[in-house]
Design a protein around this motif. Structure first.
Motif, short mmCIF file in Angstrom:
data_model
loop_
_atom_site.label_atom_id
_atom_site.label_comp_id
_atom_site.label_asym_id
_atom_site.label_seq_id
_atom_site.Cartn_x
_atom_site.Cartn_y
_atom_site.Cartn_z
N TRP A 1 0.84 -1.20 0.00
CA TRP A 1 0.00 0.00 0.00
C TRP A 1 0.87 1.25 0.00
O TRP A 1 0.61 2.20 -0.74
N ALA A 2 1.90 1.27 0.85
CA ALA A 2 2.81 2.42 0.93
C ALA A 2 3.48 2.68 -0.40
O ALA A 2 3.60 3.83 -0.84
N GLU A 3 3.93 1.63 -1.05
CA GLU A 3 4.59 1.75 -2.35
C GLU A 3 3.63 2.32 -3.39
O GLU A 3 3.99 3.23 -4.15
N ALA A 4 2.41 1.82 -3.43
CA ALA A 4 1.43 2.27 -4.42
C ALA A 4 0.93 3.68 -4.16
O ALA A 4 0.59 4.41 -5.09
N ASN A 5 0.87 4.09 -2.90
CA ASN A 5 0.27 5.38 -2.55
C ASN A 5 1.27 6.44 -2.11
O ASN A 5 0.87 7.58 -1.85
N GLN A 6 2.54 6.07 -1.99
CA GLN A 6 3.57 7.02 -1.56
C GLN A 6 3.16 7.76 -0.28
O GLN A 6 3.27 8.99 -0.19
N ALA A 7 2.67 6.99 0.69
CA ALA A 7 2.23 7.56 1.97
C ALA A 7 2.44 6.53 3.07
O ALA A 7 2.69 5.36 2.80
N ASP A 8 2.34 6.98 4.31
CA ASP A 8 2.46 6.06 5.44
C ASP A 8 1.25 5.13 5.43
O ASP A 8 0.11 5.60 5.38
N PRO A 9 1.48 3.82 5.47
CA PRO A 9 0.37 2.88 5.34
C PRO A 9 -0.51 2.76 6.58
O PRO A 9 -1.65 2.32 6.47
N VAL A 10 -0.02 3.16 7.73
CA VAL A 10 -0.84 3.11 8.95
C VAL A 10 -1.69 4.36 9.06
O VAL A 10 -2.90 4.29 9.28
N PHE A 11 -1.09 5.52 8.86
CA PHE A 11 -1.82 6.78 8.94
C PHE A 11 -2.60 7.07 7.67
O PHE A 11 -3.48 7.93 7.67
N ARG A 12 -2.27 6.38 6.57
CA ARG A 12 -2.93 6.56 5.28
C ARG A 12 -2.73 7.99 4.77
O ARG A 12 -3.61 8.57 4.14
N ALA A 13 -1.56 8.56 5.05
CA ALA A 13 -1.26 9.94 4.67
C ALA A 13 0.25 10.14 4.62
O ALA A 13 1.01 9.27 5.05
N GLN A 14 0.66 11.29 4.13
CA GLN A 14 2.08 11.61 4.08
C GLN A 14 2.57 12.31 5.33
O GLN A 14 3.76 12.48 5.53
N ASN A 15 1.65 12.73 6.17
CA ASN A 15 2.05 13.38 7.42
C ASN A 15 1.50 12.58 8.61
O ASN A 15 0.88 11.54 8.43
N VAL A 16 1.73 13.08 9.81
CA VAL A 16 1.36 12.36 11.03
C VAL A 16 0.16 13.06 11.68
O VAL A 16 0.18 14.28 11.86
N PRO A 17 -0.89 12.31 12.03
CA PRO A 17 -2.04 12.92 12.69
C PRO A 17 -1.63 13.53 14.03
O PRO A 17 -0.68 13.08 14.66
N VAL A 18 -2.39 14.53 14.48
CA VAL A 18 -2.09 15.16 15.76
C VAL A 18 -2.74 14.42 16.93
O VAL A 18 -2.28 14.53 18.06
N ASP A 19 -3.79 13.66 16.66
CA ASP A 19 -4.49 12.94 17.72
C ASP A 19 -5.37 11.86 17.11
O ASP A 19 -5.45 11.73 15.89
N ARG A 20 -6.04 11.13 18.01
CA ARG A 20 -6.93 10.06 17.55
C ARG A 20 -7.93 9.71 18.65
O ARG A 20 -7.73 10.01 19.82
N THR A 21 -9.05 9.10 18.24
CA THR A 21 -9.94 8.42 19.16
C THR A 21 -10.08 7.00 18.63
O THR A 21 -9.86 6.74 17.44
N VAL A 22 -10.44 6.09 19.51
CA VAL A 22 -10.56 4.68 19.13
C VAL A 22 -11.89 4.17 19.65
O VAL A 22 -12.26 4.44 20.79
N ARG A 23 -12.63 3.45 18.80
CA ARG A 23 -13.91 2.90 19.23
C ARG A 23 -14.08 1.47 18.74
O ARG A 23 -13.62 1.11 17.65
N TYR A 24 -14.75 0.70 19.53
CA TYR A 24 -15.14 -0.67 19.19
C TYR A 24 -16.35 -0.58 18.28
O TYR A 24 -17.30 0.13 18.58
N GLU A 25 -16.32 -1.29 17.17
CA GLU A 25 -17.41 -1.20 16.21
C GLU A 25 -18.28 -2.45 16.18
O GLU A 25 -19.40 -2.41 15.71
N GLY A 26 -17.79 -3.57 16.67
CA GLY A 26 -18.56 -4.81 16.67
C GLY A 26 -17.64 -6.00 16.45
O GLY A 26 -16.44 -5.83 16.24
#
Length: 166
Positions: A100-125
């Motif tokens: 994915w990183a190779e194809a998109n030229q981005a960080d594969p975990v963040f799905r972007a070229q930069n780093v998020p400033v924060d996050r929330t996490v939720r259980y979906e099922g």
């Protein structure tokens, strides 16, 4: 003490601190949660077994995301990003993320070229032995995006990470 044992001890302490910080903070409404909001946990399945495993899968994804972010930023004193991924993700998922990183030229975990400033996490099922956990990532410009994780309920490594289902 071996280097591997030191790493494991440091990870355990850091994970414990992360869990404690999340438990002590007040809950916020799910809609319009600002960056820094507490992890919101939604119960989609009311079975006792699922309820008992829900905090574990949410904690595992939170610990992975936080350690990975600190490794990317160079503030993780024990592991680099590849080592964090190796610790928390299956080899198959790591291979998918590399592609994915190779194809998109981005960080594969963040799905972007930069780093998020924060996050929330939720259980979906959950179902068929796996839970869906959603990480909402917040960006410096005020935008947000979701990344979906597939996590085995048996406590093993994270097996899936993708953009939201269509």
């Amino acid at each position: 003490m071996s280097n591997r044992m030191r790493k494991a001890a440091t990870i355990a302490v850091a994970s414990g601190l992360l869990l404690g910080a999340g438990a002590a903070a007040p809950a916020l409404a799910a809609s319009g949660s600002p960056p820094g909001a507490v992890h919101s946990h939604h119960l989609s399945d009311t079975s006792t077994d699922t309820q008992s495993r829900q905090p574990g899968v949410v904690h595992r994804v939170s610990a992975f995301w936080d350690q990975y972010k600190s490794a990317v930023l160079g503030t993780n004193p024990v592991m680099n990003p590849e080592e964090v991924r190796g610790e928390f993700l299956t080899p198959e998922l790591n291979a998918e993320l590399d592609a994915w990183a190779e194809a998109n030229q981005a960080d594969p975990v963040f799905r972007a070229q930069n780093v998020p400033v924060d996050r929330t996490v939720r259980y979906e099922g959950s179902g068929m032995g796996y839970a869906s956990v959603v990480v909402t990532q917040y960006w410096e410009d005020g935008s947000a995006n979701d990344v979906w994780y597939r996590v085995p309920l048996d406590g093993s490594r994270i097996v899936g990470l993708q953009d939201p289902p269509v």
